[in-house]
Scaffold this active site. Structure first.
Site, mmCIF file in Angstrom:
data_model
loop_
_atom_site.group_PDB
_atom_site.id
_atom_site.type_symbol
_atom_site.label_atom_id
_atom_site.label_comp_id
_atom_site.label_asym_id
_atom_site.label_seq_id
_atom_site.Cartn_x
_atom_site.Cartn_y
_atom_site.Cartn_z
ATOM 1 N N GLU A 38 27.649 1.772 41.515
ATOM 2 C CA GLU A 38 29.032 1.344 41.675
ATOM 3 C C GLU A 38 29.432 1.697 43.102
ATOM 4 O O GLU A 38 29.254 2.844 43.521
ATOM 5 C CB GLU A 38 29.920 2.090 40.677
ATOM 6 N N ARG A 267 19.121 12.954 34.263
ATOM 7 C CA ARG A 267 19.565 12.860 35.652
ATOM 8 C C ARG A 267 19.066 14.067 36.424
ATOM 9 O O ARG A 267 18.690 15.076 35.838
ATOM 10 C CB ARG A 267 21.085 12.746 35.741
ATOM 11 N N LYS A 277 29.996 11.660 42.539
ATOM 12 C CA LYS A 277 30.636 11.019 43.687
ATOM 13 C C LYS A 277 32.101 11.414 43.792
ATOM 14 O O LYS A 277 32.635 11.542 44.882
ATOM 15 C CB LYS A 277 30.518 9.497 43.572
HETATM 16 P P1 ATP Z 1 28.131 9.785 39.958
HETATM 17 O O1 ATP Z 1 28.258 10.613 38.725
HETATM 18 O O2 ATP Z 1 27.624 10.524 41.108
HETATM 19 O O3 ATP Z 1 29.364 9.004 40.278
HETATM 20 P P2 ATP Z 1 27.117 7.498 38.751
HETATM 21 O O4 ATP Z 1 26.096 7.469 37.736
HETATM 22 O O5 ATP Z 1 28.444 7.308 38.179
HETATM 23 O O6 ATP Z 1 26.986 8.781 39.620
HETATM 24 P P3 ATP Z 1 26.404 4.981 39.803
HETATM 25 O O7 ATP Z 1 26.747 4.365 41.089
HETATM 26 O O8 ATP Z 1 26.893 4.356 38.567
HETATM 27 O O9 ATP Z 1 26.922 6.461 39.911
HETATM 28 O O10 ATP Z 1 24.842 5.237 39.715
HETATM 29 C C1 ATP Z 1 23.878 4.250 39.939
HETATM 30 C C2 ATP Z 1 22.637 4.626 39.207
HETATM 31 O O11 ATP Z 1 22.164 5.894 39.640
HETATM 32 C C3 ATP Z 1 22.858 4.716 37.726
HETATM 33 O O12 ATP Z 1 21.829 3.997 37.081
HETATM 34 C C4 ATP Z 1 22.792 6.167 37.421
HETATM 35 O O13 ATP Z 1 22.258 6.390 36.155
HETATM 36 C C5 ATP Z 1 21.881 6.704 38.540
HETATM 37 N N1 ATP Z 1 22.209 8.087 38.837
HETATM 38 C C6 ATP Z 1 23.396 8.596 39.194
HETATM 39 N N2 ATP Z 1 23.338 9.932 39.346
HETATM 40 C C7 ATP Z 1 22.057 10.287 39.085
HETATM 41 C C8 ATP Z 1 21.356 11.532 39.060
HETATM 42 N N3 ATP Z 1 21.953 12.675 39.353
HETATM 43 N N4 ATP Z 1 20.038 11.508 38.746
HETATM 44 C C9 ATP Z 1 19.420 10.350 38.465
HETATM 45 N N5 ATP Z 1 20.026 9.155 38.462
HETATM 46 C C10 ATP Z 1 21.335 9.108 38.763
HETATM 47 MG MG MG Z 2 28.241 5.290 36.924
#
Ligand code: ATP
Ligand code: MG
Length: 566
Positions: A38, A267, A277
């Site tokens: 995102e 994760r 983020k």
């Molecule tokens: P954040 O919690 O940092 O906002 P998010 O999952 O909401 O992370 P996205 O932009 O939706 O952010 O993430 C894109 C992809 O990266 C998703 O498929 C998510 O599962 C993966 N991802 C995010 N954080 C991690 C992590 N700490 N380890 C592994 N994969 C991750």
């Molecule tokens: Mg997300």
């Protein structure tokens, strides 16, 4: 395709699953994955795990494979073009390439909308007039079922009319939502008639003001996967409970070109780091760091500026592997991977971070000799360089102790130490200023100890230290970075109510003027060095100017080197 060539990868549960699919001839042997960020912030090291997995699988299964980059841009209020650009730069920097397969969920808003009308037509979605609070209150709890909305049994015709009027902008935000009609008594809360569309009178970075209703993540995500023909939708464990909704949507919507399935992996959580983020945005917005690419940040742009390399990050992701349970990975492991890579590639150089002057009393005034130093012992092709040495030198203050503690094997009053690649010196006198601070060490050198020679009958000095010639040394700015937080798990330590920023390390950067060997004065931005005995340093691409390099400490030479000491 890229420099991230597929290396043999150890088998994990995801790869086993894919192997089984291939063995059964599923998807005609294709493996199509996606990385779906995102665009609401910069990518972090956790995302690197997902990027290495998804793009890595595509490389491993070439040619019948690919990995898409998809921007999951369904929430217009938090998304910005700056983030889109940085995400593309970061994925490329990691060594991966999506080719022509760049997608935006927003490009399919019309199709997603059409699928919603289809659900309404099938009696599988309804417009709910309840307020967000009422909807929340009627969802029930983990032990009690939810209660039906008074709007749940609206006719398809009425729902369609209302949904079209939602789209037309007739209603205010929060006045109405579209919900999937699944099961208000499901033990899985995600199936209790989840909201799939909401009204947001917000400008979108790509669709502008064309829409005032936006699909929810849980609705858009499986359908985007299906529209793109994704075969394996891999996400993090917290989405496991969303999987039944994913499957429900895929099963109930007609005309989808693909039938993806979702699987989850743990994760990455890294010690001394926060990874969400939202939290990283706070650090930036509230000025705790100097921006998303501050070298202390766990963002890809931050670690890039710190001097981490793509190869090191990929090696790290390979080392941690994939599991089905959440755990905490040691920051040390990441740093270890960085050292392993830089040890092979970084040029060696001499720099003294906390200089004290040494005068060699028996070395002729005005005489200068040149010492030949190896540029990289790991790579003989990089050759040698010549570094000047004269009567006055700098050594590091940490390599001298006036009253040595036990086990200190470097320079002490009356003691002898070897100057690396040169000769041995003995400290004859310690000169101090009026305040008692050491300003100079008067030493003598022993010509008979050149090139490691060891005169008969004399004990060999135990310590070897580095040095630079005082008249030739160049002053360079050095930034010593340390952990950003003082505790292993800032989130846990803060708890639900607390504020993780209270655990910020207030000494996470120290700026010094170091005395460096002359050639470092013209070091190029983006170059990596190993300052011998000190650590790995990277010439900051942003703050360095020609002839005025700024060196970021990427990582110390050894673990536990965290207090900025040489
Ligand atoms: P954040 O919690 O940092 O906002 P998010 O999952 O909401 O992370 P996205 O932009 O939706 O952010 O993430 C894109 C992809 O990266 C998703 O498929 C998510 O599962 C993966 N991802 C995010 N954080 C991690 C992590 N700490 N380890 C592994 N994969 C991750
Ligand atoms: Mg997300």
């Amino acid at each position: 395709m890229s420099d991230a060539a597929p290396a043999p990868v150890s088998q994990d549960f995801i790869r086993e699953l894919i192997a089984a699919d291939l063995a059964q001839g599923r998807n005609d042997g294709w493996v199509i994955t996606r990385f779906p960020p995102e665009p609401n912030g910069y990518l972090h090291i956790g995302h690197a795990k997902s990027i290495c997995l998804n793009f890595g699988l595509a490389l491993e299964h070439a040619p019948k494979s690919r990995c898409h980059l998809r921007f999951d841009d369904t929430n217009p209020t938090k998304e910005e073009v700056e983030y889109v650009d940085s995400i593309m730069e970061d994925v490329r920097w990691l060594g991966f390439d999506w080719g022509e397969h760049l997608y935006y969920a927003s490009d399919t808003f019309e199709k997603l909308y059409g699928f919603a009308e289809q659900l309404i037509g099938k009696g599988l979605a309804y417009v709910d007039d309840q307020t967000p609070d009422q909807i929340r209150a009627s969802r029930g709890t983990l032990t009690a079922p939810g209660t039906d909305s008074p709007c749940r049994n609206r006719s398809a015709g009425e729902n369609l009319d209302l949904f079209r009027r939602m789209r037309a902008g007739e209603f205010k935000e929060g006045e109405r939502v579209l919900r999937a009609k699944i099961d208000m008594a499901s033990p899985n809360m995600n199936l209790r008639d989840p909201v799939i569309y909401r009204i947001l009178h917000a400008h979108h970075h790509r669709t502008g003001d064309a829409w005032c209703i936006y699909p929810m993540y849980d609705y858009a995500h499986p359908l985007s996967d299906a529209l793109e023909g994704i075969t394996h939708s891999l996400c993090t464990l917290e989405f496991e409970h969303h999987r039944p909704l994913y499957e429900w949507l895929i099963a109930h919507i007609d005309g989808l070109p693909g039938r993806p399935y979702q699987r989850e992996f743990a994760r990455l959580n890294l010690s001394y780091t926060v990874m969400s983020k939202r939290k990283l945005l706070r650090l930036v917005k509230e000025g705790f760091v100097a921006g998303w690419d501050d070298p202390r940040m766990p963002t890809i742009s931050g670690i890039r500026r710190r001097g981490y390399t793509p190869a090191a990050v990929r090696a790290f992701c390979k080392t941690i592997g994939l599991t089905k349970y959440n755990s905490l990975t040691e920051l040390n492991l990441l740093e270890h991977c960085v050292r392993e890579d830089l040890n092979k590639t970084a040029r060696r150089a001499y720099a003294v971070l906390r200089p004290i002057k040494v005068v060699l009393e028996n070395y002729p005034e005005g005489q200068v000799e040149e010492v030949e130093l190896v540029n990289n012992p790991e790579n003989p092709d990089e050759g040698t360089r010549r570094v000047p040495l004269g009567r006055e030198l700098f050594i590091d203050a940490d390599d001298f102790m006036e009253t040595p503690v036990q086990g200190f094997h470097r320079l002490v009053p009356g003691g002898e130490v070897r100057l690396k690649y040169a000769f041995c010196i003995i400290c004859r006198e310690v000169i101090k200023d009026a305040g008692g601070r050491i300003v100079e060490l008067r030493c003598t050198y022993d010509d008979a100890t050149r090139h490691g020679a060891k005169p008969e009958g004399r004990p060999k000095p135990k310590g070897t230290i580095h040095w630079v010639s005082a008249v030739h040394a160049t002053d360079v700015e050095v930034r010593l970075y340390d952990k950003l937080f003082t505790v292993e798990q800032p989130d846990e330590a803060a708890g639900e109510e607390g504020d993780f920023t209270q655990f910020l390390n207030l000494h996470s950067v120290e700026t010094l003027t170091a005395k460096a060997e002359p050639a470092l004065g013209t070091a190029a931005a983006g170059a990596h060095y190993q300052f011998e005995r000190v650590g790995y340093f990277f010439v900051d691409p942003r703050d360095s100017q020609p002839g005025r390099p700024v060196f970021n400490r990427t990582v110390a030479l050894k673990d536990g080197f965290t207090k900025g000491k040489a």
